[in-house]
Structures are given as structure tokens and as C-alpha cells.
Design a protein around this motif. Structure first.
Motif, PDB file in Angstrom:
ATOM      1  N   PRO A 139       0.798  -1.224   0.000  1.00 40.81           N
ATOM      2  CA  PRO A 139       0.000   0.000   0.000  1.00 40.81           C
ATOM      3  C   PRO A 139       0.833   1.279   0.000  1.00 40.81           C
ATOM      4  O   PRO A 139       0.321   2.350  -0.339  1.00 40.81           O
ATOM      5  CB  PRO A 139      -0.815  -0.119   1.297  1.00 40.81           C
ATOM      6  N   ALA A 140       2.091   1.200   0.385  1.00 41.67           N
ATOM      7  CA  ALA A 140       2.941   2.388   0.441  1.00 41.67           C
ATOM      8  C   ALA A 140       3.572   2.729  -0.897  1.00 41.67           C
ATOM      9  O   ALA A 140       4.181   3.798  -1.043  1.00 41.67           O
ATOM     10  CB  ALA A 140       4.049   2.196   1.481  1.00 41.67           C
ATOM     11  N   ALA A 141       3.431   1.858  -1.900  1.00 36.47           N
ATOM     12  CA  ALA A 141       4.122   2.031  -3.179  1.00 36.47           C
ATOM     13  C   ALA A 141       3.695   3.318  -3.871  1.00 36.47           C
ATOM     14  O   ALA A 141       2.512   3.672  -3.916  1.00 36.47           O
ATOM     15  CB  ALA A 141       3.860   0.824  -4.076  1.00 36.47           C
TER      16      ALA A 141
ATOM     17  N   HIS B 184       3.515  10.374  -8.998  1.00 36.72           N
ATOM     18  CA  HIS B 184       2.417  10.539  -8.042  1.00 36.72           C
ATOM     19  C   HIS B 184       2.367  11.987  -7.568  1.00 36.72           C
ATOM     20  O   HIS B 184       3.407  12.613  -7.324  1.00 36.72           O
ATOM     21  CB  HIS B 184       2.617   9.606  -6.851  1.00 36.72           C
ATOM     22  N   PRO B 185       1.156  12.559  -7.443  1.00 34.63           N
ATOM     23  CA  PRO B 185       1.041  13.965  -7.017  1.00 34.63           C
ATOM     24  C   PRO B 185       1.743  14.227  -5.691  1.00 34.63           C
ATOM     25  O   PRO B 185       1.526  13.514  -4.711  1.00 34.63           O
ATOM     26  CB  PRO B 185      -0.475  14.174  -6.893  1.00 34.63           C
TER      27      PRO B 185
ATOM     28  N   SER C 179       7.806  16.917  -2.475  1.00 36.39           N
ATOM     29  CA  SER C 179       8.307  16.461  -1.180  1.00 36.39           C
ATOM     30  C   SER C 179       9.809  16.208  -1.215  1.00 36.39           C
ATOM     31  O   SER C 179      10.539  16.610  -0.303  1.00 36.39           O
ATOM     32  CB  SER C 179       7.572  15.185  -0.751  1.00 36.39           C
ATOM     33  N   LEU C 180      10.295  15.550  -2.267  1.00 38.05           N
ATOM     34  CA  LEU C 180      11.717  15.246  -2.353  1.00 38.05           C
ATOM     35  C   LEU C 180      12.550  16.516  -2.510  1.00 38.05           C
ATOM     36  O   LEU C 180      13.600  16.668  -1.869  1.00 38.05           O
ATOM     37  CB  LEU C 180      11.976  14.300  -3.526  1.00 38.05           C
ATOM     38  N   LEU C 181      12.077  17.431  -3.342  1.00 37.11           N
ATOM     39  CA  LEU C 181      12.792  18.707  -3.495  1.00 37.11           C
ATOM     40  C   LEU C 181      12.693  19.536  -2.221  1.00 37.11           C
ATOM     41  O   LEU C 181      13.643  20.234  -1.841  1.00 37.11           O
ATOM     42  CB  LEU C 181      12.219  19.488  -4.679  1.00 37.11           C
ATOM     43  N   GLY C 182      11.551  19.462  -1.545  1.00 33.94           N
ATOM     44  CA  GLY C 182      11.392  20.187  -0.285  1.00 33.94           C
ATOM     45  C   GLY C 182      12.327  19.692   0.792  1.00 33.94           C
ATOM     46  O   GLY C 182      12.860  20.483   1.577  1.00 33.94           O
TER      47      GLY C 182
END
Length: 279
Positions: free
Chosen positions: A161-163, A168-169, A174-177
Motif C-alpha cells: 500500500p505504500a508504493a 504521483h502527485p 516532497s523530495l525537493l522540499g
């Protein structure tokens, strides 16, 4: 009778020393060279990258094993690939923040700051250059670690379920943040080192601001917590890279704005002391 002829000797001239102008580019180049000349830079940056990748992959592996065994820890119940991949951000912020303190406070402890400010009498360009150079390096390390962990972690939690994928929106944001957050933590570290001029003092304030104060705020009444907690540096920073938000947290844009205010405040205090007091 001999006639002496006086020959005028030509005066000896020494070549004039070239005049070097202090420019922003040269100050940046100097700080870049000083940063990479220290062994601690390579070691601490390596630790920061290791913390992001290692702890992120450990969290993803633990989630996967919990799913396969049917005994998933409740703390991982709502996890996503993003939250698992960025699990090590809280550890990496200490490594990068401490190195930021060392970048500035280390020069005060060795006395090298006198030579630096003698070469750049206006002083403030030194602070801006140190913050810009190390902030950029910390940004690159944090962003690289986040993307690398996400790509590897996606394979680990595939089919659960975490995939998630990069499309994905909110994933890219998030990664850049997270990378931007670690970069700004590095800037705050350099500012604290310049403001306190002590390695131990700068590290103590950094750890207190990012880890101890949020824990102490939890002891306050809940009505006070709701008004104070979201605006603490660590919580505002976490809002920058969290994939989901609720009424008790700031939005990514608001979190970025609040964390930028904390960064500017630290730089302002460092600039004031650098200009107003002797080294």
C-alpha cells in the motif's frame, strides 16, 4: 690626462605588484576552496548522505517485512514511499547543521578569521559567501540522498500500500522540499557559528532549536501547543516535505515561508555581530 665620462645609471625598477580587487566572485571562490580543503567536510557530508539513504532504506525494509509477516508496527501503518525514504532526514539535518557551524565557528577557534577579514575588510561578503556555498552543497547532498533513497525504496515496497512513483502527485515536491530544508539547515548552522563564534555553543543552539524545544513544547497545554508548535523551525521545515497535511500542520508554502524567516533571523543576528564586534 684621461677623461672620465660619467655614465648615468638607469634606476632599478621593481615590478609593481598586481592590484587585486575584492569581488563577490573571488570571495565565493575562496570560500569554496576553503570548504573542500577540510577533511571534516568530506566526512560529514558523507555521513549526511549516509543517514538519508541508510535510515530510509532501513525504514522501507522494516515496512516491507511487517507487511509480509502481517505484523506491521502501528507507527508504519500510514507510511508511504516518500515518508519512508525521508525517514533519515532528521538525522541528516544534525550532520549538515553541525558542519555549517564548523564552517564559520571553526575559523574563529583557529584564528584564521583574522586573515579572512583582513582580505575582505567589508566583512559581510564573507558571511554571505560562506552561507551560499555551504547552503548549496547541503542542498545538493540532501536532494541527491532523497531521490536516491526513493528510487531504491520504491523497489523494496513495490506491491504494498505504500508504493508510489515519481509521477504521483506531491512526490517531486516532497523530495525537493527535503533537499531545500537540509540546505537551509546548513545556512542556519553557518549563521549560528558566525553569531556565537563557538563550535560548542553553535552546535548546542542548533540541537536545541531542532530537537529539544519541540519536545519541551509538548509539555504545554494543548491549546498552546496548537498555536506554537507549527511555527517551530523543525515543524515548519517538516511541513515543506510532508506529503500529507492536517489542521495542526502548516501547508508546504507556509512552512517554507516560516522556515525562511528563521533562516533570515539567524543570518541577521550573525551579520549584526560580525559588523559590530571585533574578531
Amino acid at each position: 690626462m684621461s677623461t672620465l665620462t660619467a655614465t648615468a645609471e638607469e634606476p632599478r625598477t621593481t615590478p609593481a605588484r598586481p592590484v587585486y580587487r575584492v569581488t563577490g566572485r573571488r570571495v565565493l571562490s575562496s570560500e569554496w576552496a576553503k570548504l573542500w580543503s577540510l577533511r571534516s567536510t568530506w566526512i560529514t557530508l558523507g555521513l549526511g548522505l549516509l543517514f538519508v539513504v541508510a535510515f530510509g532504506l532501513i525504514a522501507a525494509s522494516r515496512y516491507k517485512s511487517g507487511i509480509d509477516s502481517g505484523n506491521l508496527d502501528s507507527d508504519f501503518a500510514d507510511s508511504t514511499t516518500v515518508s519512508l525514504s525521508l525517514f533519515g532526514t532528521n538525522f541528516a539535518q544534525l550532520a549538515l547543521g553541525v558542519l555549517g557551524v564548523l564552517v564559520t565557528a571553526g575559523e574563529y577557534s583557529t584564528g584564521m578569521i583574522r586573515s579572512t577579514l583582513a582580505a575582505v575588510p567589508r566583512r559581510l561578503p564573507v558571511l554571505w559567501s560562506k552561507a551560499a556555498v555551504f547552503g548549496l552543497v547541503a542542498l545538493v547532498v540532501g536532494t541527491l540522498g532523497g531521490f536516491l533513497t526513493f528510487l531504491i525504496g520504491s523497489g523494496i515496497v513495490s506491491g504494498t500500500p505504500a508504493a508510489m512513483s515519481l509521477s504521483h502527485p506531491g512526490v517531486l515536491r516532497s523530495l525537493l522540499g527535503a533537499g531545500l530544508y537540509l540546505g537551509l539547515v546548513g545556512v542556519i548552522g553557518t549563521a549560528l557559528g558566525a553569531m556565537l563564534r563557538s563550535v560548542a555553543g553553535g552546535i548546542s543552539v542548533l540541537v536545541a532549536s531542532l530537537m529539544l524545544i519541540p519536545g519541551l513544547i509538548s509539555l504545554l497545554p494543548s491549546s498552546w501547543q496548537d498555536g506554537i508548535s507549527p511555527y517551530l523551525p523543525s515543524n515548519a521545515g517538516q511541513a515543506m516535505f510532508s506529503l500529507t497535511h492536517d489542521s495542526t500542520t502548516l501547508s508546504p508554502g507556509a512552512g517554507l515561508l516560516v522556515f525562511l524567516c528563521w533562516t533570515v533571523l539567524a543570518l541577521g543576528g550573525a551579520a549584526y555581530r560580525l559588523v559590530r564586534s571585533d574578531v
